[in-house]
Design a protein around this motif. Structure first.
Motif, mmCIF file in Angstrom:
data_model
loop_
_atom_site.group_PDB
_atom_site.id
_atom_site.type_symbol
_atom_site.label_atom_id
_atom_site.label_comp_id
_atom_site.label_asym_id
_atom_site.label_seq_id
_atom_site.Cartn_x
_atom_site.Cartn_y
_atom_site.Cartn_z
ATOM 1 N N LEU A 291 -26.792 -54.337 48.414
ATOM 2 C CA LEU A 291 -27.161 -53.070 47.761
ATOM 3 C C LEU A 291 -28.923 -53.421 47.275
ATOM 4 N N ARG A 292 -29.547 -52.514 47.725
ATOM 5 C CA ARG A 292 -31.148 -52.642 47.445
ATOM 6 C C ARG A 292 -31.188 -51.919 45.987
ATOM 7 N N PHE A 293 -31.946 -52.705 44.940
ATOM 8 C CA PHE A 293 -32.337 -52.316 43.807
ATOM 9 C C PHE A 293 -33.860 -52.550 43.526
ATOM 10 N N HIS A 294 -33.921 -51.411 42.645
ATOM 11 C CA HIS A 294 -35.539 -51.613 42.019
ATOM 12 C C HIS A 294 -35.457 -52.584 41.064
ATOM 13 N N VAL A 295 -36.873 -53.435 40.853
ATOM 14 C CA VAL A 295 -36.758 -54.394 40.086
ATOM 15 C C VAL A 295 -37.158 -53.739 38.660
ATOM 16 N N THR B 259 -21.314 -42.794 44.913
ATOM 17 C CA THR B 259 -21.187 -41.648 43.776
ATOM 18 C C THR B 259 -20.335 -42.235 42.406
ATOM 19 N N GLY B 260 -19.776 -43.257 42.554
ATOM 20 C CA GLY B 260 -19.019 -43.974 41.453
ATOM 21 C C GLY B 260 -19.746 -44.774 40.590
ATOM 22 N N GLN B 261 -21.125 -44.973 40.828
ATOM 23 C CA GLN B 261 -22.004 -45.819 39.882
ATOM 24 C C GLN B 261 -22.117 -45.261 38.658
ATOM 25 N N GLU B 262 -22.331 -46.288 37.642
ATOM 26 C CA GLU B 262 -22.453 -45.819 36.340
ATOM 27 C C GLU B 262 -23.989 -45.141 36.490
ATOM 28 N N GLU B 263 -24.317 -44.736 35.078
ATOM 29 C CA GLU B 263 -25.816 -43.974 34.991
ATOM 30 C C GLU B 263 -26.760 -45.117 35.220
ATOM 31 N N ASN B 264 -26.741 -46.291 34.664
ATOM 32 C CA ASN B 264 -27.432 -47.199 34.539
ATOM 33 C C ASN B 264 -27.729 -47.986 36.044
ATOM 34 N N GLU B 265 -26.669 -47.960 36.796
ATOM 35 C CA GLU B 265 -26.503 -48.554 38.324
ATOM 36 C C GLU B 265 -27.275 -47.529 39.059
ATOM 37 N N ARG B 266 -27.369 -46.254 38.799
ATOM 38 C CA ARG B 266 -28.071 -45.312 39.564
ATOM 39 C C ARG B 266 -29.575 -45.430 39.366
ATOM 40 N N LYS B 267 -29.876 -45.486 38.272
ATOM 41 C CA LYS B 267 -31.329 -45.518 37.882
ATOM 42 C C LYS B 267 -31.899 -46.936 38.683
ATOM 43 N N TYR B 268 -31.214 -47.862 39.222
ATOM 44 C CA TYR B 268 -31.717 -49.104 39.855
ATOM 45 C C TYR B 268 -31.505 -49.038 41.183
ATOM 46 N N HIS B 269 -30.389 -48.356 41.693
ATOM 47 C CA HIS B 269 -30.031 -48.248 42.996
ATOM 48 C C HIS B 269 -31.187 -47.541 43.944
#
Length: 168
Positions: free
Chosen positions: A26-30, A112-122
């Motif tokens: 999974l790619r994430f924003h620092v 689509t099952g990611q939590e709000e905080n996870e979606r922010k970084y995803h």
């Protein structure tokens, strides 16, 4: 390996490998508020909640972050671990990540099952070939993942969890 310990945060993660011997990362924003801060890649997974075993947390996180539902028992024994000090803003102390592996024929990732905080970084996902993973100059956590993944795709799971370098 105990599911409880003196860690500021325990995390359980999954090395998901498909039939083409590719590893899902999974790619994430620092820092999602500062796009120029860059990105990194990591395995699906996250924090262990109160009352969960490591395998239960890994299975829950896999479902939330990729849409793949599995029973915790399907993950088998842990294949790797890393731990060390981190100050991530919302928490400071000794963190530990424990890694399980799961082989699948294929899987269509559903975030689509990611939590709000996870979606922010995803910031996306990718199925990585072992060669691409070993050759990349992008930031991939944990350190040493390419070597471990190369062993796993050949069916050589370690008898005891491999100790990987801490990444903070």
């Amino acid at each position: 390996m105990s599911d409880q310990g003196s860690y500021r945060r325990d995390s359980a993660r999954v090395l998901l490998i498909d039939e083409l011997e590719r590893l899902l990362l999974l790619r994430f924003h620092v820092d999602p508020d500062v796009p120029e801060s860059g990105h990194g890649w990591c395995t699906p997974g996250g924090g262990v909640e109160d009352g969960e075993t490591l395998a239960e947390a890994a299975a829950r996180e896999l479902r939330e972050e990729t849409g793949l539902s599995v029973e915790p028992e399907a993950l088998g024994s842990a294949v790797a671990e890393t731990s060390g000090y981190a100050d991530v803003g919302w928490a400071e102390g000794i963190f530990r990540d424990v890694f399980f592996q799961l082989r699948v024929t294929s899987h269509q990732v559903d975030v689509t099952g990611q939590e709000e905080n996870e979606r922010k970084y995803h910031a996306g996902y990718r199925w990585w070939s072992i060669a691409d993973l070993a050759a990349t100059d992008e930031t991939v956590y944990p350190f040493g993942l390419a070597k471990l993944a190369a062993e796993l795709v050949t069916g050589h799971a370690p008898a005891d969890p491999v100790q990987l370098l801490w990444h903070h």
